[in-house]
Scaffold this active site. Structure first.
Site, PDB file in Angstrom:
ATOM      1  N   TRP A 182      66.080  48.476  52.459  1.00  0.00           N
ATOM      2  CA  TRP A 182      67.152  47.613  51.928  1.00  0.00           C
ATOM      3  C   TRP A 182      67.846  48.264  50.749  1.00  0.00           C
ATOM      4  CZ3 TRP A 182      69.042  44.591  55.252  1.00  0.00           C
ATOM      5  CH2 TRP A 182      68.231  43.972  56.203  1.00  0.00           C
TER       6      TRP A 182
ATOM      7  N   ASP B 256      67.982  42.711  44.127  1.00  0.00           N
ATOM      8  CA  ASP B 256      67.900  42.084  45.443  1.00  0.00           C
ATOM      9  C   ASP B 256      66.476  41.554  45.574  1.00  0.00           C
ATOM     10  OD1 ASP B 256      67.658  41.372  48.076  1.00  0.00           O
ATOM     11  OD2 ASP B 256      68.195  43.334  48.903  1.00  0.00           O
TER      12      ASP B 256
ATOM     13  N   LYS C 234      63.986  34.250  53.908  1.00  0.00           N
ATOM     14  CA  LYS C 234      62.659  34.854  53.826  1.00  0.00           C
ATOM     15  C   LYS C 234      61.698  33.854  53.195  1.00  0.00           C
ATOM     16  CE  LYS C 234      64.828  38.447  55.314  1.00  0.00           C
ATOM     17  NZ  LYS C 234      65.319  39.564  54.555  1.00  0.00           N
TER      18      LYS C 234
END
Ligand SMILES: *Cc1c(COP(=O)(O)O)cnc(C)c1O
Length: 364
Positions: free
Chosen positions: A104, A174, A198
């Protein structure tokens, strides 16, 4: 009710059963409203109440100071990869720092490179993203527009247990896959964003927490729908926000406050849960091999492989027979990944542990 399996998916992921039940019970008619949450206007006082409660609950859970704003946006964490450099790098005459600890972070830096000058302060690619850098390995630019990191790399299963020290540079995070898994020191952050699917709710909403003074740095000319200043000014209702997703996040924050008892409790539970699986890996005599370095192992995504890849397929197939689903690792890491977010009950983890031990006895 149909029997539920244990869902170890990385996201969208398991939600608390009580939250699902409440959403179901009130789907036809919200108490005191007489309309479904799917039918109410985002400009109604009912939605305003939901928005106010979810913000209040997040402030309580994360001790978010008053000088931070909370946004509920669409476009996922992926859209934030663009919004961050559009708002804070474009026209700044500065460079930005990125710490790349996994898949990511790699995506985030790539997008930023299209917007301006970007510096990879550290990149774990050559080590297959097995670890988090030590503080001494990180040399940040004191004049950077911001410094960005990924608190938990969902695919590799490595997690920061302490924020990088970036001095006065705004720290941007993030936190998609470890949002609300533990208390954090919010004052260390300039901006934190997390896709809900998530650990905080269903797909469709991204939470952004931003320090108000940063809004003044945003250059003119950014389309208002991509402009944090305009989004804050309009309290996330510049256009229609994802009403249902925000509502479910509100229910999840209630569950964390009232059922779990806050994020310190949640962290304690998460540590206990992760330990069960890491012990199973560590005590397997090498039959199971953890991907991440021990001190950086994620509380949320447990990643491991087997010495004998041929039996990995069998492990996955037989797991489903036990009600253990979505254990396949990401193709870039291989092997297995058990995502054990807040809502994964300890029973599911113990069942997986017992299955791992039994599988090893049959094949070891
Ligand atoms: C899932 C994930 C993303 C991407 O989220 P989308 O909502 O699909 O855009 C970004 N960062 C991390 C750490 C993630 O786990």
């Amino acid at each position: 009710m149909e029997k539920r399996v244990y869902n170890f998916s990385p996201g969208p992921a398991v939600l608390p059963l009580s939250v699902l039940k409440e959403a179901q019970e009130h789907l036809i008619s919200l108490p005191g409203v007489g309309m479904s949450i799917l039918e109410i206007s985002h400009r109604s006082k009912y939605f305003k109440e939901i928005l106010d409660e979810v913000k209040t609950n997040l402030r309580t859970l994360l001790s978010i100071p008053e000088h931070y704003a909370i946004l509920f946006l669409q476009g996922g964490a992926t859209q934030q990869f663009s919004l961050v450099p559009m708002n804070f790098l474009r026209g700044s005459g500065k460079s930005s720092d990125y710490v790349v600890t996994g898949s990511w972070g790699k995506k985030a830096i790539k997008v930023a490179q299209a917007e301006g000058s970007v510096n990879a302060v550290w990149n774990g690619a050559s080590e297959n993203f097995k670890r988090i850098p030590q503080a001494a390995e990180l040399k940040f630019d004191p004049n950077a527009a911001y410094a960005h990191f990924t608190s938990n790399e969902t695919i590799q299963g490595v997690q920061f247990f302490e924020e990088p020290n970036v001095g006065d540079v705004p720290l941007i995070c993030d936190a998609s896959s470890d949002f609300l898994c533990r208390p954090i020191a919010m004052e260390k952050y300039g901006l934190l964003y997390a896709g809900a699917q998530k650990n905080a709710g269903p797909a469709g909403v991204t939470i952004v927490i931003i320090r108000n003074d940063l809004l003044e740095r945003i250059p003119d000319g950014i389309h208002e729908i991509f402009n944090y200043r305009e989004l804050v000014k309009n309290d996330s209702t510049l256009n229609t926000p994802p009403v249902f997703a925000v509502y479910v996040v509100m229910l999840v924050t209630r569950w964390l406050l009232n059922h779990i008892g806050g994020l310190a409790k949640m962290e304690e539970i998460n540590r206990r849960k992760a330990q069960v699986l890491y012990d199973a890996i560590d005590q397997s005599g090498g039959f199971y091999k953890g991907h991440a370095a021990k001190e950086d192992r994620s509380l949320m995504n447990v990643t491991w492989t087997m010495t004998n890849p041929e039996i990995e397929q069998e492990f996955i197939a037989n797991a489903q027979g036990r009600g253990l689903y979505e254990l396949k690792g990401h193709r870039s890491v291989g092997g297995f990944r058990a995502s054990i977010y807040n809502a994964m009950p300890i029973e599911g983890i113990e069942l997986l542990r017992d299955y791992m031990i039994e599988f090893q006895k049959q094949h070891g």
